[in-house]
Design a protein around this motif. Structure first.
Motif, mmCIF file in Angstrom:
data_model
loop_
_atom_site.group_PDB
_atom_site.id
_atom_site.type_symbol
_atom_site.label_atom_id
_atom_site.label_comp_id
_atom_site.label_asym_id
_atom_site.label_seq_id
_atom_site.Cartn_x
_atom_site.Cartn_y
_atom_site.Cartn_z
ATOM 1 N N ASP A 143 1.493 -9.086 -5.304
ATOM 2 C CA ASP A 143 0.224 -9.499 -5.907
ATOM 3 C C ASP A 143 -0.697 -8.309 -6.126
ATOM 4 O OD1 ASP A 143 0.400 -12.567 -5.831
ATOM 5 O OD2 ASP A 143 0.880 -12.012 -3.763
ATOM 6 N N VAL A 144 -0.664 -7.373 -5.177
ATOM 7 C CA VAL A 144 -1.523 -6.186 -5.254
ATOM 8 C C VAL A 144 -0.724 -4.980 -4.792
ATOM 9 C CG1 VAL A 144 -3.627 -5.056 -4.410
ATOM 10 C CG2 VAL A 144 -3.624 -7.526 -4.821
ATOM 11 N N ILE A 145 -0.855 -3.882 -5.520
ATOM 12 C CA ILE A 145 -0.342 -2.584 -5.084
ATOM 13 C C ILE A 145 -1.534 -1.639 -5.040
ATOM 14 C CG2 ILE A 145 1.171 -0.640 -5.594
ATOM 15 C CD1 ILE A 145 3.037 -2.594 -7.031
ATOM 16 N N MET A 146 -1.786 -1.050 -3.885
ATOM 17 C CA MET A 146 -2.912 -0.126 -3.734
ATOM 18 C C MET A 146 -2.394 1.265 -3.384
ATOM 19 S SD MET A 146 -6.385 -0.212 -1.400
ATOM 20 C CE MET A 146 -7.157 -1.458 -2.411
ATOM 21 N N LEU A 147 -2.829 2.249 -4.158
ATOM 22 C CA LEU A 147 -2.522 3.647 -3.879
ATOM 23 C C LEU A 147 -3.722 4.251 -3.153
ATOM 24 C CD1 LEU A 147 -0.917 4.759 -7.282
ATOM 25 C CD2 LEU A 147 0.052 3.413 -5.428
ATOM 26 N N SER A 148 -3.527 4.623 -1.892
ATOM 27 C CA SER A 148 -4.645 5.130 -1.087
ATOM 28 C C SER A 148 -4.739 6.652 -1.197
ATOM 29 C CB SER A 148 -4.485 4.690 0.366
ATOM 30 O OG SER A 148 -4.691 3.305 0.483
ATOM 31 N N GLY A 149 -4.962 7.093 -2.407
ATOM 32 C CA GLY A 149 -5.064 8.498 -2.751
ATOM 33 C C GLY A 149 -5.028 8.585 -4.261
ATOM 34 N N GLU A 160 0.852 -1.189 0.000
ATOM 35 C CA GLU A 160 0.000 0.000 0.000
ATOM 36 C C GLU A 160 0.885 1.234 0.000
ATOM 37 O OE1 GLU A 160 -3.493 2.318 2.541
ATOM 38 O OE2 GLU A 160 -2.001 1.120 3.592
ATOM 39 N N VAL A 161 0.481 2.246 -0.738
ATOM 40 C CA VAL A 161 1.169 3.529 -0.755
ATOM 41 C C VAL A 161 0.247 4.558 -0.117
ATOM 42 C CG1 VAL A 161 2.201 5.327 -2.181
ATOM 43 C CG2 VAL A 161 2.485 2.923 -2.806
ATOM 44 N N GLY A 162 0.686 5.120 0.998
ATOM 45 C CA GLY A 162 -0.113 6.103 1.726
ATOM 46 C C GLY A 162 -0.829 5.483 2.897
ATOM 47 N N ALA A 163 -0.082 5.245 3.980
ATOM 48 C CA ALA A 163 -0.668 4.543 5.133
ATOM 49 C C ALA A 163 -1.729 5.365 5.834
ATOM 50 C CB ALA A 163 0.430 4.153 6.132
#
Length: 229
Positions: free
Chosen positions: A157-163, A95-98
């Motif tokens: 497996d997954v990269i999530m950008l939280s923004g 995840e990017v952006g905790a």
């Protein structure tokens, strides 16, 4: 009526009035949203807003929060991103952006391992504390520039950008496994789109943008060139 019952009613209303109408219908996702206490990831000054359909500032200055991407996304957006990311129990997730750690906690309840990157030292500290308080042991917070990803521990497996970002950086796509998915909100106000990029076995990428939304910018990512011939 006592406070705990008020909280549970607010949580129930959040799920039934905000999240279900946004086509979040998977029962295990809805059960998770009901079980994980969102209010524990909201700053004390804004806890009354924990279940409201809005971005919640994670610092006192709301303008500073929006400018620097220091906000929790609305519950319906978090829930839809989580559902559409299709996390599997064996997945390794970046995840990017905790932020406050809430999305990392949701991801960790679905995946085998989560690493979440946060460039703001105080946010990283807050996320660690919140995850520990929630009993999440398979999510690790690192203070780092998420725009570079984590190449030393790729592939994911997954990269999530939280923004939101103006465009998806190739450096992150290259850190996906074959079959891996990147989840982001891409574009410029007033039009942004939830974007899901899947890496095929031959190294090509398939992109879907199934719904519109908006989100504060993640800091450190390049803006798309506005120059046009």
């Amino acid at each position: 009526m006592n406070a705990p019952l008020d909280l549970e009613r607010a949580r129930f209303n959040m799920i039934e009035q905000q999240i279900r109408p946004w086509d979040v219908l998977e029962l295990d996702i809805l059960d998770l949203l009901g079980a994980l206490k969102r209010e524990d990831f909201v700053p004390p000054a804004h806890q009354a807003l924990a279940f409201v359909d809005m971005e919640i500032p994670l610092v006192e200055d709301a303008e500073d929060a929006a400018r620097n991407g220091l906000c929790m996304l609305p519950p319906r957006v978090e829930a839809r991103l989580l559902q559409d990311a299709a996390i599997k129990p064996a997945d390794k997730v970046l995840e990017v952006g905790a932020g406050s750690g809430y999305m990392a906690a949701l991801l960790a309840r679905r995946a085998e391992r989560v690493v979440t990157l946060e460039r703001h030292p105080e946010m990283a500290k807050l996320a660690r504390a919140n995850l520990q308080k929630a009993g999440i042991s398979n999510a690790e917070v690192r203070e780092a520039d998420g725009a570079r990803g984590l190449p030393g521990e790729a592939p994911f497996d997954v990269i999530m950008l939280s923004g939101s970002v103006a465009e998806v950086p190739r450096v992150l796509l290259d850190q996906l496994k074959p079959g891996g998915r990147l989840v982001a909100i891409v574009g410029d106000d007033p039009v942004m789109r939830a974007t899901f990029v899947t890496r095929a076995g031959d190294g090509t990428f398939e992109t879907r943008q199934p719904w519109d939304t908006s989100a504060p910018r993640l800091i450190g990512f390049p803006e798309a060139s506005r120059f046009r011939f």
